[in-house]
Every structure is written in C-alpha cells, then in structure tokens.
Scaffold this active site. Structure first.
Site, mmCIF file in Angstrom:
data_model
loop_
_atom_site.group_PDB
_atom_site.id
_atom_site.type_symbol
_atom_site.label_atom_id
_atom_site.label_comp_id
_atom_site.label_asym_id
_atom_site.label_seq_id
_atom_site.Cartn_x
_atom_site.Cartn_y
_atom_site.Cartn_z
ATOM 1 N N THR A 32 40.487 30.160 38.387
ATOM 2 C CA THR A 32 40.617 31.611 38.419
ATOM 3 C C THR A 32 40.883 32.126 37.012
ATOM 4 O O THR A 32 41.080 31.353 36.071
ATOM 5 C CB THR A 32 41.795 32.034 39.327
ATOM 6 N N MET A 33 40.926 33.437 36.905
ATOM 7 C CA MET A 33 41.350 34.048 35.653
ATOM 8 C C MET A 33 42.742 33.515 35.326
ATOM 9 O O MET A 33 43.544 33.268 36.219
ATOM 10 C CB MET A 33 41.413 35.568 35.796
ATOM 11 N N GLY A 40 43.581 28.793 32.296
ATOM 12 C CA GLY A 40 43.558 27.955 31.099
ATOM 13 C C GLY A 40 42.204 27.340 30.785
ATOM 14 O O GLY A 40 42.139 26.350 30.055
ATOM 15 N N GLU A 66 32.839 30.457 29.829
ATOM 16 C CA GLU A 66 32.368 31.567 30.671
ATOM 17 C C GLU A 66 30.995 31.269 31.285
ATOM 18 O O GLU A 66 30.115 32.124 31.344
ATOM 19 C CB GLU A 66 32.344 32.878 29.877
ATOM 20 N N CYS A 82 49.447 31.706 42.079
ATOM 21 C CA CYS A 82 49.260 33.090 42.515
ATOM 22 C C CYS A 82 50.256 34.015 41.822
ATOM 23 O O CYS A 82 51.420 33.665 41.637
ATOM 24 C CB CYS A 82 49.418 33.174 44.041
ATOM 25 N N GLN A 111 32.596 42.833 35.011
ATOM 26 C CA GLN A 111 33.413 43.757 34.231
ATOM 27 C C GLN A 111 34.287 42.883 33.351
ATOM 28 O O GLN A 111 35.200 42.217 33.827
ATOM 29 C CB GLN A 111 34.277 44.635 35.129
#
EC number: 2.7.1.21
Length: 192
Positions: A10-11, A14, A84, A141, A167
């Site tokens: 996830t964002m 790391g 990415e 989380c 985005q």
C-alpha cells in the site's frame, strides 16, 4: 537464472525506500543498475525516485516510446529496478518479461497492487500475471493495528471514493488502511 519480481504494498509501506536500498546494495558492490520510473510519476519531479524519509535518486523516465529491452541490451546492467510499476502499460510489463527471458537480467518491479477503490492498475494486473515471484511489502492500517491492504484517498482529511484512477500524491492524499476500516469509512461516507 534471472526472474521477474513484483513487490507490492500500500501507500506508505516503504516500496521506494526498498528500491533505493536495493540500488545502493548493487552499486556499492560495483554493479550496474538501471532504475526506471514511469513518466506519470511526478510527485517529487519527473525522473526522481524518492522516499518519504528523504532519500532520492535519479531514475530513467519510462514513456510509451521507450524500448526498455533495447536499452537493457545496450547497457547490460546486473539488475533493473522499477519504481511505481503500477503505472506501466501491458506492453511495458511485457518488455520487462522479455528482459528477464531474453537477456537473463533480473527485474524487480515495485508498486501498488490496487487503486483507491480496490481496482487493479494495468501494470499491477500484468505483473501479477507474469511475475515469477510476487512479494508483499507490509505496513499497518492508519486506524487500527491490522495489516493495511487498501489505499484510501483523502481530500482535506476526508476519505473520498470517487474520482480518476490516477491522482499523484503522498501522505496528504492517501493513507494505508485495512479492508475492514476501508469498508467502515466507505459506509460512513454513503450515509452522509
């Protein structure tokens, strides 16, 4: 034998610091690394691979015209790293697989698995299908102590569940959450 790796998280898990760490480890041993980043990744400037903890390195910008196979054949690196990777197209992921299979160069691609509504990105979809090894980079989380598996988009601190798939943003726009907390916040947004 070289392999294609997809390391996802996830964002804020790391991923970019891991890319930079792996690049450093190769280079410290005098080995050559090609570090790719998609042209759409402009959070810290086009061509920059940057971690939220402040480390950064120049990368090679990948756009639709780039032939990564040709560049890899000419440069003969010991490893290729991609930051990415969710933003890659199917054709670009196929190029990475060709680099591994035809040139015997390992490729390690890092990226998000899914977007802020839980849909796979194009690059992630094809990496999941083609990678020899799929590895999760974990984080916790934002709201509880469970493992984060979702990316929650926020605007002014309020979760949003509609909008364009891409985005570019950091901590001001996204937080890592578990599926349960994501579902709770989504239900709350529908009731408002």
């Amino acid at each position: 034998m070289a392999q294609l790796y997809f390391r996802y998280g996830t964002m804020n898990s790391g991923k970019s610091i891991d890319v930079l760490k792996v690049a450093h480890n190769y280079e410290e041993q005098g080995k050559k690394v090609l570090l790719f980043t998609p042209v759409v990744n402009n959070r810290d400037g086009v061509g920059k691979v940057a971690s939220r903890i402040g480390m950064q390195k120049e990368g090679i910008v990948v756009d639709e015209q780039m032939d990564m196979v040709q560049l890899a054949a000419a440069e003969k690196p010991n490893c290729i790293l991609v930051d990415e990777a969710q933003f890659l197209s199917k054709q670009q992921v196929l190029q990475l697989a060709e680099i591994v299979d035809a040139l015997n160069i390992p490729v390690i691609a890092y990226g998000l698995r899914a977007d802020f509504v839980g849909d796979l990105f194009e690059g992630s979809y094809h990496l999941m299908a083609l990678a020899d090894k799929i590895e999760e980079i974990k984080t916790v989380c934002w709201f509880c102590d469970k493992k984060a598996t979702m990316n929650m988009r926020c605007k002014d601190g309020i979760p949003v569940f509609e909008g364009e798939q891409i985005q570019i943003g950091g901590n001001e726009s996204y937080i890592p959450v578990c599926r349960k907390c994501y579902s709770v916040k989504r239900k709350q947004s529908r009731q408002q």
